[in-house]
Design a protein around this motif. Structure first.
Motif, PDB file in Angstrom:
ATOM      1  N   UNK A  20       6.508  -0.028  -6.796  1.00 42.62           N
ATOM      2  CA  UNK A  20       5.324  -0.405  -6.133  1.00 42.62           C
ATOM      3  C   UNK A  20       4.742   0.725  -4.881  1.00 42.62           C
ATOM      4  N   UNK A  21       5.649   1.597  -4.744  1.00 43.44           N
ATOM      5  CA  UNK A  21       5.338   2.576  -3.566  1.00 43.44           C
ATOM      6  C   UNK A  21       6.106   3.990  -3.960  1.00 43.44           C
ATOM      7  N   UNK A  22       5.383   4.863  -3.508  1.00 43.69           N
ATOM      8  CA  UNK A  22       6.004   6.313  -3.503  1.00 43.69           C
ATOM      9  C   UNK A  22       5.425   6.967  -2.382  1.00 43.69           C
ATOM     10  N   UNK A  23       6.184   7.930  -1.900  1.00 35.63           N
ATOM     11  CA  UNK A  23       6.009   8.937  -0.980  1.00 35.63           C
ATOM     12  C   UNK A  23       6.306  10.198  -1.499  1.00 35.63           C
ATOM     13  N   UNK A  24       5.751  11.187  -1.361  1.00 34.68           N
ATOM     14  CA  UNK A  24       6.018  12.496  -1.683  1.00 34.68           C
ATOM     15  C   UNK A  24       5.995  13.715  -0.584  1.00 34.68           C
ATOM     16  N   UNK A  25       6.730  14.462  -0.419  1.00 34.43           N
ATOM     17  CA  UNK A  25       6.928  15.385   0.676  1.00 34.43           C
ATOM     18  C   UNK A  25       6.943  16.718   0.188  1.00 34.43           C
ATOM     19  N   UNK A  36       2.483  14.662   1.290  1.00 31.99           N
ATOM     20  CA  UNK A  36       1.632  14.860   0.384  1.00 31.99           C
ATOM     21  C   UNK A  36       0.750  13.527  -0.211  1.00 31.99           C
ATOM     22  N   UNK A  37       1.690  12.624  -0.601  1.00 33.99           N
ATOM     23  CA  UNK A  37       1.235  11.325  -1.104  1.00 33.99           C
ATOM     24  C   UNK A  37       2.059  10.182  -0.460  1.00 33.99           C
ATOM     25  N   UNK A  38       1.210   9.185  -0.297  1.00 28.79           N
ATOM     26  CA  UNK A  38       1.861   7.894   0.003  1.00 28.79           C
ATOM     27  C   UNK A  38       0.763   7.011  -0.805  1.00 28.79           C
ATOM     28  N   UNK A  39       1.596   6.180  -1.850  1.00 31.09           N
ATOM     29  CA  UNK A  39       0.819   5.338  -2.713  1.00 31.09           C
ATOM     30  C   UNK A  39       1.574   4.115  -2.732  1.00 31.09           C
ATOM     31  N   UNK A  40       0.944   3.087  -2.667  1.00 30.63           N
ATOM     32  CA  UNK A  40       1.302   1.789  -2.887  1.00 30.63           C
ATOM     33  C   UNK A  40       0.575   0.908  -3.610  1.00 30.63           C
ATOM     34  N   UNK A  41       0.905   0.197  -4.684  1.00 28.59           N
ATOM     35  CA  UNK A  41       0.093  -0.313  -5.591  1.00 28.59           C
ATOM     36  C   UNK A  41      -0.750  -1.612  -4.730  1.00 28.59           C
TER      37      UNK A  41
END
Length: 80
Positions: A20-25, A36-41
């Motif tokens: 449901x969520x992802x953070x990429x550094x 770089x990315x913070x993604x949450x459905x």
């Protein structure tokens, strides 16, 4: 997949077996780290998932001189 594999750090949030969520550094992890990315459905937003992903990342890299988060200029990202 290659972007994830080559990232400095990846943190995920799960609801059962659903991602449901992802953070990429990215970065060197010493002098600079870019979130770089913070993604949450969409259906899981406004529940503190993105905030928790970011807080855990800031804690992990607390000794890094610069942590940079860039985002799109939308009402939703600005409120985050």
């Amino acid at each position: 997949k290659r972007a994830i594999d080559n990232s400095l750090f990846v943190l995920t949030a799960w609801s059962g077996e659903k991602l449901v969520g992802l953070l990429r550094a990215v970065g060197d992890g010493e002098t600079i780290t870019y979130v770089q990315d913070i993604l949450v459905l969409q259906s899981f937003r406004r529940q503190g998932i993105g905030r928790e992903l970011l807080n855990q990342t800031l804690d992990k890299f607390k000794n890094v001189r610069q942590i940079v988060l860039m985002t799109d200029k939308t009402t939703e990202t600005i409120s985050f």
